[in-house]
Design a protein around this motif. Structure first.
Motif, PDB file in Angstrom:
ATOM      1  N   GLU A  21      -0.783   8.566   2.512  1.00 41.39           N
ATOM      2  CA  GLU A  21      -0.596   7.605   3.602  1.00 41.39           C
ATOM      3  C   GLU A  21      -1.740   6.589   3.636  1.00 41.39           C
ATOM      4  N   ALA A  22      -2.969   7.085   3.514  1.00 39.19           N
ATOM      5  CA  ALA A  22      -4.144   6.206   3.538  1.00 39.19           C
ATOM      6  C   ALA A  22      -4.174   5.301   2.308  1.00 39.19           C
ATOM      7  N   ALA A  23      -3.795   5.846   1.151  1.00 37.74           N
ATOM      8  CA  ALA A  23      -3.802   5.050  -0.079  1.00 37.74           C
ATOM      9  C   ALA A  23      -2.837   3.880   0.033  1.00 37.74           C
ATOM     10  N   TYR A  24      -1.658   4.134   0.586  1.00 36.62           N
ATOM     11  CA  TYR A  24      -0.690   3.046   0.724  1.00 36.62           C
ATOM     12  C   TYR A  24      -1.186   2.006   1.733  1.00 36.62           C
ATOM     13  N   ALA A  25      -1.681   2.481   2.870  1.00 36.67           N
ATOM     14  CA  ALA A  25      -2.131   1.543   3.908  1.00 36.67           C
ATOM     15  C   ALA A  25      -3.255   0.660   3.396  1.00 36.67           C
ATOM     16  N   ALA A  26      -4.207   1.251   2.665  1.00 36.70           N
ATOM     17  CA  ALA A  26      -5.340   0.478   2.152  1.00 36.70           C
ATOM     18  C   ALA A  26      -4.896  -0.524   1.101  1.00 36.70           C
ATOM     19  N   ALA A  27      -4.028  -0.096   0.178  1.00 33.55           N
ATOM     20  CA  ALA A  27      -3.570  -1.003  -0.872  1.00 33.55           C
ATOM     21  C   ALA A  27      -2.735  -2.139  -0.286  1.00 33.55           C
ATOM     22  N   ALA A  28      -1.855  -1.804   0.658  1.00 32.98           N
ATOM     23  CA  ALA A  28      -0.994  -2.821   1.255  1.00 32.98           C
ATOM     24  C   ALA A  28      -1.796  -3.865   2.018  1.00 32.98           C
ATOM     25  N   ALA A  29      -2.968  -3.472   2.526  1.00 35.95           N
ATOM     26  CA  ALA A  29      -3.802  -4.395   3.301  1.00 35.95           C
ATOM     27  C   ALA A  29      -4.798  -5.162   2.428  1.00 35.95           C
ATOM     28  N   THR A  30      -4.798  -4.899   1.129  1.00 37.09           N
ATOM     29  CA  THR A  30      -5.763  -5.542   0.226  1.00 37.09           C
ATOM     30  C   THR A  30      -5.145  -6.799  -0.394  1.00 37.09           C
ATOM     31  N   PRO A  31      -5.723  -7.973  -0.170  1.00 35.85           N
ATOM     32  CA  PRO A  31      -5.209  -9.195  -0.793  1.00 35.85           C
ATOM     33  C   PRO A  31      -5.213  -9.072  -2.311  1.00 35.85           C
ATOM     34  N   GLY A  32      -4.123  -9.493  -2.929  1.00 32.45           N
ATOM     35  CA  GLY A  32      -4.017  -9.410  -4.378  1.00 32.45           C
ATOM     36  C   GLY A  32      -3.193  -8.239  -4.858  1.00 32.45           C
ATOM     37  N   VAL A  33      -2.795  -7.332  -3.927  1.00 35.11           N
ATOM     38  CA  VAL A  33      -1.969  -6.183  -4.292  1.00 35.11           C
ATOM     39  C   VAL A  33      -0.532  -6.426  -3.820  1.00 35.11           C
ATOM     40  N   GLU A  34       0.412  -6.280  -4.735  1.00 40.47           N
ATOM     41  CA  GLU A  34       1.836  -6.355  -4.413  1.00 40.47           C
ATOM     42  C   GLU A  34       2.458  -4.997  -4.728  1.00 40.47           C
ATOM     43  N   ILE A  35       3.167  -4.429  -3.765  1.00 38.47           N
ATOM     44  CA  ILE A  35       3.826  -3.139  -3.968  1.00 38.47           C
ATOM     45  C   ILE A  35       5.334  -3.359  -3.938  1.00 38.47           C
ATOM     46  N   VAL A  36       5.996  -2.995  -5.016  1.00 40.71           N
ATOM     47  CA  VAL A  36       7.428  -3.222  -5.167  1.00 40.71           C
ATOM     48  C   VAL A  36       8.146  -1.876  -5.210  1.00 40.71           C
ATOM     49  N   GLY A  37       9.018  -1.628  -4.245  1.00 40.48           N
ATOM     50  CA  GLY A  37       9.786  -0.393  -4.213  1.00 40.48           C
ATOM     51  C   GLY A  37      11.108  -0.522  -4.939  1.00 40.48           C
ATOM     52  N   ASP A  38      11.805   0.602  -5.089  1.00 41.26           N
ATOM     53  CA  ASP A  38      13.095   0.636  -5.804  1.00 41.26           C
ATOM     54  C   ASP A  38      12.958  -0.012  -7.178  1.00 41.26           C
ATOM     55  N   ALA A  39      11.868   0.301  -7.852  1.00 39.56           N
ATOM     56  CA  ALA A  39      11.546  -0.334  -9.137  1.00 39.56           C
ATOM     57  C   ALA A  39      11.439   0.742 -10.214  1.00 39.56           C
ATOM     58  N   ARG A  40      12.573   1.092 -10.820  1.00 34.54           N
ATOM     59  CA  ARG A  40      12.573   2.119 -11.865  1.00 34.54           C
ATOM     60  C   ARG A  40      12.417   1.455 -13.228  1.00 34.54           C
ATOM     61  N   VAL A  41      11.292   1.741 -13.869  1.00 33.48           N
ATOM     62  CA  VAL A  41      10.990   1.149 -15.168  1.00 33.48           C
ATOM     63  C   VAL A  41      11.808   1.837 -16.254  1.00 33.48           C
ATOM     64  N   THR A  42      12.484   1.039 -17.066  1.00 30.96           N
ATOM     65  CA  THR A  42      13.318   1.593 -18.141  1.00 30.96           C
ATOM     66  C   THR A  42      12.892   1.116 -19.526  1.00 30.96           C
TER      67      THR A  42
END
Length: 400
Positions: A117-138
């Motif tokens: 939970e903390a890792a996501y909150a910190a990364a999401a609040a950091t400028p320069g980080v983009e988090i993309v869900g529903d992203a299955r790499v093939t």
């Protein structure tokens, strides 16, 4: 028009290691995209999974720099002051504490879902980080200029470097052409939070019993995490027990050292499989977290090794960025692999050897188990060395 997005580093896997790396690189001025096959919403409030993580002082320092530590609920951080190791029915106890390195505590125990939970909150609040869900790499493609990852839905990202952080069973590692030595212990780990009558005194217990292993890890208040490791064909019977019967069995196996014990949360069962990648890097490609090294939990190194790897890789990439070098340059990645392998391989092999010995109940193995603990109990330098590994090798003051 390009049919792909661009970023400085594409990270596959939004677990704690992947998110920590994204935050560390963004702090160094790099743009990072984290690709996660689950929905982004599922990362905001991950469910309780029964796992509690022992953090070293070095790991805590890394989390503080990344802005994770202050996001953890203070009342769910439990200092680990001592650890006691027992073997079978022997009265001999092997003690460890952090005093050799000037620490009041060996480390800290934190629920895994709080760390996520903390890792996501910190990364999401950091400028320069983009988090993309529903992203299955093939697919993963590489050329002299960059690497491209393609998703099942057709989207693609192109970056100088792709990092796999998607578990010890990493699909991306395989797409990158890197194998791993997998060690299936044939055992299952059952974890559950328990309440108890007596104060645990912030002491962890590792009991290598005959037939199974029981660890009791102190959590906040009069609660502990009970970790039962047993042959996988025995796990269904333990999981089928009522809460009352399960608690009584753990209480008896622990010789009632904490008085009456009661189940305080749902039980979870996890198969025990260790993994060590044959390489940590490839052309425009690197591994971090469990994708590089997936540890057996008995020595509590897994999560910490993930953070150590993040620290080293982020340092090397930040240096390359300052020097305007290619982030996917083989020499940049080789420096990370060399240091992380040197740090992890001896402990990985040593941990597996300990597990094999202390889960072997044959008469010769029992004799060796007793002899090893007796030798360690009188060899103070050896205990100091082990304790230093448990604290992360960071020296402190006795009041730290």
């Amino acid at each position: 028009m390009n049919d792909f997005h661009t970023t400085d580093v594409a990270i596959v896997g939004a677990g704690p290691a992947g998110l920590a790396l994204a935050a560390a690189l963004a702090q160094a001025g790099l743009r990072c995209t984290v690709l996660e096959q689950n929905s982004a919403e599922s990362l905001v409030a991950p469910p309780e999974d029964g796992r509690d993580i022992a953090l070293t002082h070095r790991a805590r320092a890394i989390l503080e720099r990344l802005g994770h530590w202050d996001r953890l609920p203070a009342d769910e951080i439990a200092p680990l002051k001592r650890a006691l190791v027992r073997n079978g029915a022997s009265p001999l106890v092997l003690p460890f504490d952090g005093q050799a390195d000037g620490h009041e505590a060996l480390g800290f125990l934190v629920p895994n879902h709080r760390l996520r939970e903390a890792a996501y909150a910190a990364a999401a609040a950091t400028p320069g980080v983009e988090i993309v869900g529903d992203a299955r790499v093939t697919a993963l493609q590489r050329d002299e200029q960059a690497a491209t990852v393609r998703l099942a839905d057709g989207r693609a990202w192109r970056a100088p470097l792709v990092v796999a952080a998607d578990s010890r069973f990493s699909t991306t590692r395989r797409l990158g052409g890197i194998g791993a030595h997998m060690l299936d212990f044939g055992r299952t780990c059952i974890v559950v939070r328990m309440r108890h009558e007596e104060d645990h005194e912030n002491t962890a217990h590792e009991c290598f019993r005959y037939g199974n292993t029981l660890a009791i890890l102190p959590m906040a208040g009069r609660q502990s995490s009970a970790v039962v490791t047993l042959k996988s064909d025995q796990a269904p019977e333990w999981m089928a027990l009522s809460d009352e019967a399960f608690a009584l069995r753990v209480e008896e196996h622990f010789d009632r050292r904490l008085g009456r014990m009661d189940v305080a949360a749902p039980r979870h069962a996890y198969p025990l499989v260790a993994a060590y990648a044959t390489r940590f890097v490839g052309p425009r490609f690197a591994l971090v977290g469990d994708a590089a090294v997936g540890m057996h939990p008995v020595t509590a190194h897994g999560y910490n090794f993930g953070l150590y790897g993040v620290e080293v890789l982020a340092r090397e990439l930040a240096r390359a960025a300052r020097e305007r070098r290619d982030l996917g340059d083989a020499a940049v990645l080789a420096a990370y692999e060399r240091e992380h392998r040197m740090r992890t391989l001896p402990i990985y092999l040593g941990t597996n050897a300990i597990v094999r010995l202390f889960t072997d109940d044959t008469p010769p193995a029992k004799l060796v188990r007793g002899a090893v603990l007796k030798a360690a109990s009188v060899a103070s330098p050896l205990r100091t060395l082990i304790a230093r590994q448990l604290t992360g090798g960071v020296r402190g003051s006795a009041s730290a």
